[in-house]
Design a protein around this motif. Sequence first.
Motif, short mmCIF file in Angstrom:
data_model
loop_
_atom_site.label_atom_id
_atom_site.label_comp_id
_atom_site.label_asym_id
_atom_site.label_seq_id
_atom_site.Cartn_x
_atom_site.Cartn_y
_atom_site.Cartn_z
N VAL A 165 6.94 12.27 -1.43
CA VAL A 165 6.28 13.18 -0.70
C VAL A 165 7.03 13.28 0.72
O VAL A 165 7.33 14.25 1.32
CB VAL A 165 4.82 12.74 -0.33
CG1 VAL A 165 4.10 13.58 0.72
CG2 VAL A 165 4.11 12.79 -1.72
N HIS A 166 7.33 12.18 1.30
CA HIS A 166 8.40 11.89 2.64
C HIS A 166 8.62 10.60 2.21
O HIS A 166 8.50 9.78 2.17
CB HIS A 166 7.28 12.13 3.85
CG HIS A 166 8.05 12.20 4.96
ND1 HIS A 166 8.57 11.13 5.73
CD2 HIS A 166 8.45 13.53 5.71
CE1 HIS A 166 9.32 11.67 6.75
NE2 HIS A 166 9.32 13.02 6.60
N PRO A 167 10.15 10.52 2.67
CA PRO A 167 11.04 9.43 2.77
C PRO A 167 10.43 8.24 3.34
O PRO A 167 10.50 7.18 3.03
CB PRO A 167 12.32 9.89 3.09
CG PRO A 167 12.43 11.19 3.27
CD PRO A 167 11.06 11.75 3.14
N CYS A 168 9.59 8.50 4.48
CA CYS A 168 9.20 7.28 5.28
C CYS A 168 8.16 6.50 4.33
O CYS A 168 7.81 5.47 4.59
CB CYS A 168 8.43 7.70 6.53
SG CYS A 168 6.89 8.68 6.25
N PRO A 224 5.66 0.35 5.24
CA PRO A 224 4.72 0.65 6.07
C PRO A 224 3.42 1.03 5.35
O PRO A 224 3.62 1.66 4.47
CB PRO A 224 5.34 1.45 6.98
CG PRO A 224 6.12 2.51 6.21
CD PRO A 224 6.86 1.56 5.28
N LEU A 225 2.51 1.09 5.99
CA LEU A 225 1.08 1.30 5.51
C LEU A 225 0.97 3.04 5.58
O LEU A 225 1.55 3.49 6.25
CB LEU A 225 0.03 0.80 6.26
CG LEU A 225 -0.10 -0.80 6.37
CD1 LEU A 225 -1.30 -1.13 7.24
CD2 LEU A 225 -0.41 -1.30 4.79
N VAL A 226 0.15 3.42 4.46
CA VAL A 226 0.04 4.85 4.51
C VAL A 226 -0.72 5.38 5.79
O VAL A 226 -1.78 4.78 6.31
CB VAL A 226 -0.79 5.33 3.49
CG1 VAL A 226 -1.13 6.80 3.26
CG2 VAL A 226 0.22 5.01 2.11
N LYS A 227 -0.23 6.65 6.49
CA LYS A 227 -0.85 7.01 7.85
C LYS A 227 -1.44 8.27 7.43
O LYS A 227 -2.64 8.66 8.11
CB LYS A 227 0.34 7.22 8.71
CG LYS A 227 1.07 6.16 9.04
CD LYS A 227 0.57 5.26 10.09
CE LYS A 227 1.68 3.99 10.63
NZ LYS A 227 2.16 3.35 9.74
#
Length: 93
Positions: A38-41, A69-72
Motif C-alpha cells: 500500500v505504501h513502502p513505509c 513501525p505501527l500502523v498509523k
Amino acid sequence: QASALCGSEFGAALEYIVECELPARSLVEEALQARHSVHPCGEVLCLSSGGCPWKTHLYELERSLGVEPLVKFVLYPDTAGMWRVQAVTVEGT
C-alpha cells in the motif's frame, strides 16, 4: 425460562464471534501482511471491505508479530463504495 434466555444469549454471542470476529481477524491479518504494498513505509493498512471490527485485531496482531513501525492509517470502503481513511489511535486511548 432463564436457561432458555442464557442459551439464546450464548448462541448470539457465538454466532457473532464465528460470523464477524473471526473473519475480521483474517481480513486484518492479510492486510497487515500486505501493508508495504500500500505504501513502502508500512504505516498504512488497506482493508478490502469495511464494516468489520478491526481495531482490537490490529493491536493484538501488531503486538504478537512485533510490527514496527505501527500502523498509523487504515483505508477501507464504506457501504456506498466510497473509500474512507481512519487514523489509528495508540492502543488504550
